[in-house]
Design an enzyme around this catalytic site. Structure first.
Site, PDB file in Angstrom:
ATOM      1  N   GLY A  30       0.830  -1.202   0.000  1.00  0.00           N
ATOM      2  CA  GLY A  30       0.000   0.000   0.000  1.00  0.00           C
ATOM      3  C   GLY A  30       0.857   1.242   0.000  1.00  0.00           C
ATOM      4  N   GLY A  32       0.266   5.728   0.150  1.00  0.00           N
ATOM      5  CA  GLY A  32      -0.632   6.873   0.210  1.00  0.00           C
ATOM      6  C   GLY A  32       0.124   8.113   0.617  1.00  0.00           C
ATOM      7  N   PHE A  34       0.469   9.304   3.465  1.00  0.00           N
ATOM      8  CA  PHE A  34       1.176   9.099   4.729  1.00  0.00           C
ATOM      9  C   PHE A  34       2.533   8.439   4.542  1.00  0.00           C
ATOM     10  CE2 PHE A  34      -1.485   5.476   3.803  1.00  0.00           C
ATOM     11  CZ  PHE A  34      -0.603   4.425   3.909  1.00  0.00           C
ATOM     12  N   VAL A  37       2.939   1.069   3.159  1.00  0.00           N
ATOM     13  CA  VAL A  37       2.648  -0.070   4.024  1.00  0.00           C
ATOM     14  C   VAL A  37       3.385  -1.270   3.457  1.00  0.00           C
ATOM     15  CG1 VAL A  37       0.885  -1.566   5.004  1.00  0.00           C
ATOM     16  CG2 VAL A  37       0.386   0.846   4.625  1.00  0.00           C
ATOM     17  N   LYS A  52       3.281   0.095   8.834  1.00  0.00           N
ATOM     18  CA  LYS A  52       2.962   1.399   8.245  1.00  0.00           C
ATOM     19  C   LYS A  52       4.180   2.292   8.441  1.00  0.00           C
ATOM     20  CE  LYS A  52      -0.552   5.079   8.666  1.00  0.00           C
ATOM     21  NZ  LYS A  52      -1.759   5.503   9.431  1.00  0.00           N
ATOM     22  N   ASP A 146     -13.496   8.742  10.421  1.00  0.00           N
ATOM     23  CA  ASP A 146     -13.172   8.413   9.026  1.00  0.00           C
ATOM     24  C   ASP A 146     -13.714   7.036   8.652  1.00  0.00           C
ATOM     25  OD1 ASP A 146     -12.147   9.101   6.580  1.00  0.00           O
ATOM     26  OD2 ASP A 146     -10.097   8.480   7.015  1.00  0.00           O
TER      27      ASP A 146
END
Length: 506
Positions: A30, A32, A34, A37, A52, A146
């Site tokens: 993953g 993003g 941020f 992952v 993460k 969220d």
């Protein structure tokens, strides 16, 4: 200096070292805003986890997330359908958070496993588990902020039951420290009290849950998400106008509404697109041609053909359940405890007759067994945590994922085609599924149906939540289940003429 994560800096096979554990990167699953992952193997046990890896620009926001995760881990997260957090450590210049590895989020499940919207008996186990999770968060004094499909993950899709967990507490905060007028939640999922700039509570999570469940049923967004004006317009059309008090005291009310005099005095109305554009200096987008205008949530009952009397009865209760979650007034909105008692969750409305219990048996087979405690919500989350921390030891970081088994016959998760033959979905390579918010390529609830290639304006930009892209508008209803759109509008037309005839007779 800002750090950009690249595969040349963090590579496959690289070992991330915490104070007590070595994690070998197997693959990146993953990415993003941020950071990334990574799917990692714990060298000492061969257990798989998700790590993460945060960019330095997000490190300053991690302390509050860690505070929320530490509260959750005081009790076993498995019992309350919450992601299990193991540890935080610093590696080189990176901040790393270690979580249990889950399989795929609901967005990916719809796309890769189902390929269409969910039936209500598939939505129910997800709804119940999320209500248990929100009930626990409420008792801890935490608001998630969220709730959306890419923040709800399936534990194991090989199981016939749908066991899910709530993830991503990057936007979570103590319910007692909410900021009046602050913009929270992604577009579409944004509760009316947030849109209007009113004080809000953990009830915004119940709104987010209701909106998410409606999206699973439709296979697209209930409201348009490409424009906040269209979102508010749809909210008013489906649910009615906010109350006088909500409009009077909302900090952002005049972004969407205005007062004008009529024969009854001053009244509120929604701005026209031109008025909205002039006041906010943001052009209101046009209503998509493929998106129908509904008069209420009741209209959602008829967008699919009636397949079975029990299924239709179940669908009716589901729509009633949505009404209690998608209530404009947060004080009248269901709490998690109230929602768990609704007939849709309890299945009390389904026939108990052995000769007609096939639908009930199927619905029961999809539900996880009762593994969660009943939680009495409290206002003082801090005090509640302190009391229970003395009774139950923290969850060990090395504890394994537990799978909940059902006591009723297993039923495969598959749809039925027009010939009533069961259609098995092809297996997908699950190794590269995301653990955290979807990337831009995963921004739609489903891929655009080939039957509607021109029904979506691909130039529309989707409004993102702070911690990940928001789902896009896609044409609905999905052709796979929507068999006769004229039937739906015929029902509406008949209802309209029936009302007119009644008025004339009176």
């Amino acid at each position: 200096m800002s750090i950009t994560l690249t595969e040349s800096q963090l590579i496959f096979g690289q070992v991330l070292q915490s104070s007590s554990t070595q994690y070998t990167i197997i693959e990146f699953i993953g990415e993003g805003a941020f950071g990334k992952v990574a799917k990692c193997q714990v060298n000492s046990t061969s257990k798989l986890v998700a790590v993460k890896i945060l960019k330095d620009t997000f490190v300053q926001d991690v302390e509050e997330e860690l505070s929320m995760l530490s509260k959750i881990n005081l009790l076993d997260p498995d019992q309350f359908n919450l992601v299990k957090f193991h540890e935080r450590f610093e590696y080189s210049s990176y901040t790393c958070l270690v979580f249990e590895l889950l399989e795929m989020n609901l967005l990916q499940f719809l796309k890769t496993k189902l390929g269409s919207s969910m039936y209500v008996n598939q939505i129910r186990p997800i709804a119940k588990q999320m209500l248990v999770a929100l009930q626990r968060l409420q008792s801890l004094g935490i608001t998630h902020n969220d709730i959306k499909p890419d923040n709800v993950m399936l534990v194991n899709t090989e199981e016939d039951t749908l066991q899910v967990k709530l993830i991503d507490f990057g936007q979570a905060h103590p319910s007692s420290s909410t900021t009046h007028g602050k913009w929270l939640q992604p577009m579409g999922y944004r509760a009316p009290e947030v849109c209007l700039g009113l004080p809000f509570t953990e009830a915004i999570d119940m709104w987010g849950l209701g909106y998410m469940l409606a999206n699973l049923y439709l296979n697209t967004n209930l409201f348009p998400v490409s424009c906040e004006y269209l979102m508010m317009k749809a909210m008013v059309e489906y649910l009615g106008m906010p109350s006088e008090d909500q409009l009077l005291f909302g900090m952002h009310t005049k972004r969407f509404f205005c007062q004008e005099a009529d024969e009854f005095g001053l009244g509120w109305r929604l701005l026209t697109p031109e008025e909205y554009s002039d006041i906010n200096r943001v052009k209101a987008k046009e209503w998509p041609t493929w998106r129908p205008h509904f008069f209420s949530l009741d209209d959602l009952l008829y967008i699919y053909e009636e397949e079975d009397a029990e299924e239709f009865k179940d669908r009716t209760e589901f729509i009633d359940f949505l009404k209690h979650l998608l209530t404009l007034d947060e004080e009248k909105r269901f709490s998690p405890t109230e929602a768990l008692q609704h007939p849709f969750i309890r299945m009390s409305h389904l026939s108990q007759d052995p000769d007609s219990s096939d639908y009930l048996t199927t619905a029961q087979a999809l539900m996880p067994t009762e593994a969660s405690h009943s939680v009495t919500p409290v206002k003082d989350g801090e005090a509640h945590v302190a009391e229970e921390a003395d009774e139950v030891p923290p969850t060990p970081a090395s504890s394994q994922i537990t799978h909940i088994e059902t006591d009723v016959p297993k039923v495969p998760l598959s749809h039925v085609n027009d010939d009533n033959e069961r259609v098995q979905e092809p297996c997908q390579d699950l190794g590269k599924e995301l653990h955290l918010p979807a990337t831009q390529s995963d921004s739609g609830i489903c891929s655009f149906p080939e039957q509607f290639p021109n029904h979506c304006d691909e130039g529309l930009e989707c409004v993102s939540s702070v911690n990940g892209p928001m789902v896009e508008d896609v044409p609905f209803p999905t052709p796979k289940r929507f068999k006769n759109i004229r039937r739906f509008f015929s029902r509406i037309q008949k209802l309209f003429f029936s009302c007119c005839c009644s008025s004339v007779q009176e």
